[in-house]
Scaffold this motif. Structure first.
Motif, PDB file in Angstrom:
ATOM      1  N   VAL A   1       3.412  -6.138 -14.604  1.00 35.90           N
ATOM      2  CA  VAL A   1       2.271  -5.366 -14.111  1.00 35.90           C
ATOM      3  C   VAL A   1       2.591  -3.889 -14.275  1.00 35.90           C
ATOM      4  CG1 VAL A   1       0.840  -4.769 -12.120  1.00 35.90           C
ATOM      5  CG2 VAL A   1       1.631  -7.129 -12.433  1.00 35.90           C
ATOM      6  N   HIS A   2       1.717  -3.178 -14.968  1.00 31.28           N
ATOM      7  CA  HIS A   2       1.906  -1.738 -15.088  1.00 31.28           C
ATOM      8  C   HIS A   2       1.176  -1.070 -13.934  1.00 31.28           C
ATOM      9  CE1 HIS A   2       1.513   2.281 -17.291  1.00 31.28           C
ATOM     10  NE2 HIS A   2       2.786   2.109 -17.025  1.00 31.28           N
ATOM     11  N   ALA A   3       1.908  -0.311 -13.131  1.00 29.71           N
ATOM     12  CA  ALA A   3       1.350   0.333 -11.933  1.00 29.71           C
ATOM     13  C   ALA A   3       1.789   1.786 -11.864  1.00 29.71           C
ATOM     14  CB  ALA A   3       1.781  -0.422 -10.676  1.00 29.71           C
ATOM     15  N   PRO A   4       1.275   2.625 -12.779  1.00 24.32           N
ATOM     16  CA  PRO A   4       1.640   4.049 -12.765  1.00 24.32           C
ATOM     17  C   PRO A   4       1.099   4.732 -11.522  1.00 24.32           C
ATOM     18  CG  PRO A   4      -0.183   3.687 -14.270  1.00 24.32           C
ATOM     19  CD  PRO A   4       0.257   2.329 -13.807  1.00 24.32           C
ATOM     20  N   VAL A   5       1.622   5.912 -11.237  1.00 25.99           N
ATOM     21  CA  VAL A   5       1.287   6.571  -9.973  1.00 25.99           C
ATOM     22  C   VAL A   5       0.914   8.029 -10.164  1.00 25.99           C
ATOM     23  CG1 VAL A   5       2.822   5.033  -8.695  1.00 25.99           C
ATOM     24  CG2 VAL A   5       3.693   7.245  -9.482  1.00 25.99           C
ATOM     25  N   PHE A   6       0.098   8.532  -9.248  1.00 20.26           N
ATOM     26  CA  PHE A   6      -0.067   9.959  -9.035  1.00 20.26           C
ATOM     27  C   PHE A   6       0.630  10.258  -7.715  1.00 20.26           C
ATOM     28  CE2 PHE A   6      -3.871   9.279 -11.781  1.00 20.26           C
ATOM     29  CZ  PHE A   6      -3.469  10.106 -12.828  1.00 20.26           C
ATOM     30  N   MET A   7       1.938  10.366  -7.777  1.00 18.35           N
ATOM     31  CA  MET A   7       2.782  10.555  -6.602  1.00 18.35           C
ATOM     32  C   MET A   7       3.979  11.405  -6.995  1.00 18.35           C
ATOM     33  SD  MET A   7       2.806   6.579  -5.229  1.00 18.35           S
ATOM     34  CE  MET A   7       3.818   6.901  -3.784  1.00 18.35           C
ATOM     35  N   GLY A   8       4.286  12.393  -6.184  1.00 19.19           N
ATOM     36  CA  GLY A   8       5.510  13.146  -6.343  1.00 19.19           C
ATOM     37  C   GLY A   8       6.609  12.505  -5.518  1.00 19.19           C
ATOM     38  N   PRO A   9       7.815  13.022  -5.601  1.00 26.44           N
ATOM     39  CA  PRO A   9       8.921  12.459  -4.815  1.00 26.44           C
ATOM     40  C   PRO A   9       8.631  12.378  -3.316  1.00 26.44           C
ATOM     41  CG  PRO A   9       9.763  13.964  -6.460  1.00 26.44           C
ATOM     42  CD  PRO A   9       8.271  14.101  -6.500  1.00 26.44           C
TER      43      PRO A   9
ATOM     44  N   ASN B   1       5.732  12.020  -1.907  1.00 23.85           N
ATOM     45  CA  ASN B   1       4.780  10.924  -1.707  1.00 23.85           C
ATOM     46  C   ASN B   1       5.491   9.577  -1.693  1.00 23.85           C
ATOM     47  OD1 ASN B   1       2.833  12.865  -3.815  1.00 23.85           O
ATOM     48  ND2 ASN B   1       2.140  12.402  -1.754  1.00 23.85           N
ATOM     49  N   ALA B   2       6.437   9.406  -2.621  1.00 28.63           N
ATOM     50  CA  ALA B   2       7.173   8.143  -2.688  1.00 28.63           C
ATOM     51  C   ALA B   2       7.942   7.892  -1.394  1.00 28.63           C
ATOM     52  CB  ALA B   2       8.127   8.158  -3.883  1.00 28.63           C
ATOM     53  N   LEU B   3       8.508   8.940  -0.830  1.00 30.21           N
ATOM     54  CA  LEU B   3       9.268   8.806   0.410  1.00 30.21           C
ATOM     55  C   LEU B   3       8.357   8.524   1.595  1.00 30.21           C
ATOM     56  CD1 LEU B   3      12.098   8.968   1.662  1.00 30.21           C
ATOM     57  CD2 LEU B   3      11.721  11.422   1.980  1.00 30.21           C
ATOM     58  N   GLU B   4       7.162   9.137   1.572  1.00 22.51           N
ATOM     59  CA  GLU B   4       6.228   9.001   2.695  1.00 22.51           C
ATOM     60  C   GLU B   4       5.233   7.864   2.508  1.00 22.51           C
ATOM     61  OE1 GLU B   4       4.455  12.792   2.541  1.00 22.51           O
ATOM     62  OE2 GLU B   4       6.267  13.876   3.195  1.00 22.51           O
ATOM     63  N   SER B   5       5.273   7.201   1.335  1.00 20.84           N
ATOM     64  CA  SER B   5       4.323   6.128   0.995  1.00 20.84           C
ATOM     65  C   SER B   5       2.887   6.632   1.035  1.00 20.84           C
ATOM     66  CB  SER B   5       4.508   4.918   1.924  1.00 20.84           C
ATOM     67  OG  SER B   5       5.827   4.424   1.847  1.00 20.84           O
ATOM     68  N   THR B   6       2.677   7.768   0.378  1.00 16.94           N
ATOM     69  CA  THR B   6       1.345   8.344   0.253  1.00 16.94           C
ATOM     70  C   THR B   6       1.054   8.548  -1.238  1.00 16.94           C
ATOM     71  OG1 THR B   6       2.204  10.608   0.403  1.00 16.94           O
ATOM     72  CG2 THR B   6       1.502   9.541   2.459  1.00 16.94           C
ATOM     73  N   GLY B   7      -0.159   8.968  -1.558  1.00 13.22           N
ATOM     74  CA  GLY B   7      -0.506   9.184  -2.949  1.00 13.22           C
ATOM     75  C   GLY B   7      -1.326   8.035  -3.505  1.00 13.22           C
ATOM     76  N   TYR B   8      -1.296   7.879  -4.835  1.00 15.60           N
ATOM     77  CA  TYR B   8      -2.167   6.910  -5.505  1.00 15.60           C
ATOM     78  C   TYR B   8      -1.368   6.096  -6.520  1.00 15.60           C
ATOM     79  CZ  TYR B   8      -5.616  10.069  -3.537  1.00 15.60           C
ATOM     80  OH  TYR B   8      -6.344  10.842  -2.668  1.00 15.60           O
ATOM     81  N   MET B   9      -1.623   4.795  -6.523  1.00 13.52           N
ATOM     82  CA  MET B   9      -1.023   3.888  -7.486  1.00 13.52           C
ATOM     83  C   MET B   9      -2.157   3.178  -8.220  1.00 13.52           C
ATOM     84  SD  MET B   9       1.900   0.955  -6.820  1.00 13.52           S
ATOM     85  CE  MET B   9       3.056   2.183  -6.170  1.00 13.52           C
ATOM     86  N   LEU B  10      -2.044   3.069  -9.542  1.00 12.37           N
ATOM     87  CA  LEU B  10      -3.100   2.524 -10.376  1.00 12.37           C
ATOM     88  C   LEU B  10      -2.701   1.154 -10.916  1.00 12.37           C
ATOM     89  CD1 LEU B  10      -3.626   5.734 -12.576  1.00 12.37           C
ATOM     90  CD2 LEU B  10      -4.443   5.310 -10.241  1.00 12.37           C
ATOM     91  N   VAL B  11      -3.659   0.237 -10.949  1.00 12.40           N
ATOM     92  CA  VAL B  11      -3.404  -1.089 -11.510  1.00 12.40           C
ATOM     93  C   VAL B  11      -4.624  -1.552 -12.297  1.00 12.40           C
ATOM     94  CG1 VAL B  11      -1.732  -1.863  -9.767  1.00 12.40           C
ATOM     95  CG2 VAL B  11      -4.178  -2.193  -9.364  1.00 12.40           C
TER      96      VAL B  11
END
Length: 287
Positions: free
Chosen positions: A112-120, A122-132
């Motif tokens: 599954v390709h799940a690219p993100v609009f997330m900075g570091p 965001n990744a730590l805080e579990s925020t932002g956007y993930m696309l599928v």
């Protein structure tokens, strides 16, 4: 159990967040020290990617590009648990995402390709956007797990590779925006206007709020009721270019925009709304 391959700024913070949520995570990175640094937070690091993926039900990747993803997955193959799910957060080509989805299915794995609009952060805080996108049964099954990693999972339907394409579209806008801001700062330098005043301008007037309306205007196909005539926009663009030249500063983007405006003026669109410069691209998409 989860394996995560690629301990850059994004991957390492994803791992820290997963561990904080109670997940057991095995990690690998080409530079082993970046993986072992995550042991402080509870990860188990491996120097061998084959060992790192052993026993994992899900394998996440946050790597550099198509070539790196293919290379790392091939190296990990011998250690993959039968039927394991591979979730790739790497920004790649759409063709690459399609090819990997097909190839790994033939090998008995779900990719599954799940690219993100997330900075570091965001990744730590579990925020932002993930696309599928892709097989909706697969997407439905994996979405709850992905939702724990991000603020919002956006599903673009059953077309494999569309998420990759959407990611590239979003990044192209970010690249264009940043290059445009660089030209804006060059113009400010040429006009001897301090950055503090530029910040004050955009603090009071946020042109980003007009993006949805601008997109709607550009895609309407109607340009003969202008809010800003192309000829006037071209006049202003020349003022930017002349001021930068006088101030001996470099413009990377605006000269190319001026040339595109000239092309449309020569085609007889000088009195149309200046968004007509996007007409060819819009027609190519809609036809």
């Amino acid at each position: 159990m989860i394996a995560f391959l690629g301990m850059g700024l994004l991957g390492s913070n994803f791992v820290r967040a997963l561990i904080s949520k109670g997940e057991t995570v095995q990690v690998w990175n080409r530079t082993t020290a970046k993986a072992t640094a995550l042991e402080t937070f509870g990860a188990k690091a491996f120097a061998d990617v084959t060992e790192a993926v052993k026993g994992a039900d899900r394998i996440h990747l946050a790597l550099k590009d198509d070539h790196t993803v293919n290379e790392v997955l091939e190296a990990a193959l011998a250690g993959l648990k039968p039927g394991a799910m591979i979730i790739d957060h790497t920004t790649t080509s759409a063709d690459g995402a399609v090819a990997r989805t097909k190839e790994w299915a033939t090998r008995g794995f779900t990719y599954v390709h799940a690219p993100v609009f997330m900075g570091p952060s965001n990744a730590l805080e579990s925020t932002g956007y993930m696309l599928v996108s892709g097989d909706q049964t697969v997407i439905s099954n994996i979405t709850p797990a992905l939702a724990k990693m991000t603020g919002q999972v956006i599903n673009f339907g059953d077309t494999v590779g569309k998420a990759a394409g959407i990611k590239l579209i979003g990044n192209s806008f970010l690249v264009s925006l940043t290059a445009g801001l660089a030209d804006t700062l060059s113009l400010a330098k040429a006009l001897d206007i301090p950055i503090s005043d530029v910040s004050s301008l955009f603090g009071a007037w946020n042109p980003g709020t007009g993006l949805p309306a601008r997109l709607q205007r550009m895609t309407s196909g109607t340009y003969n009721n202008p809010s800003w005539e192309l000829s006037m926009a071209r006049k202003d663009t020349q003022l930017f270019i002349d001021a930068a030249k006088k101030g001996d500063t470099h413009l990377a983007v605006l000269p190319a925009i001026a040339a595109e405006m000239d092309r449309w003026i020569e085609k007889g669109h000088g009195n149309d709304d200046w968004t007509v410069i996007g007409k060819d691209s819009i027609e190519a998409i809609t036809n």
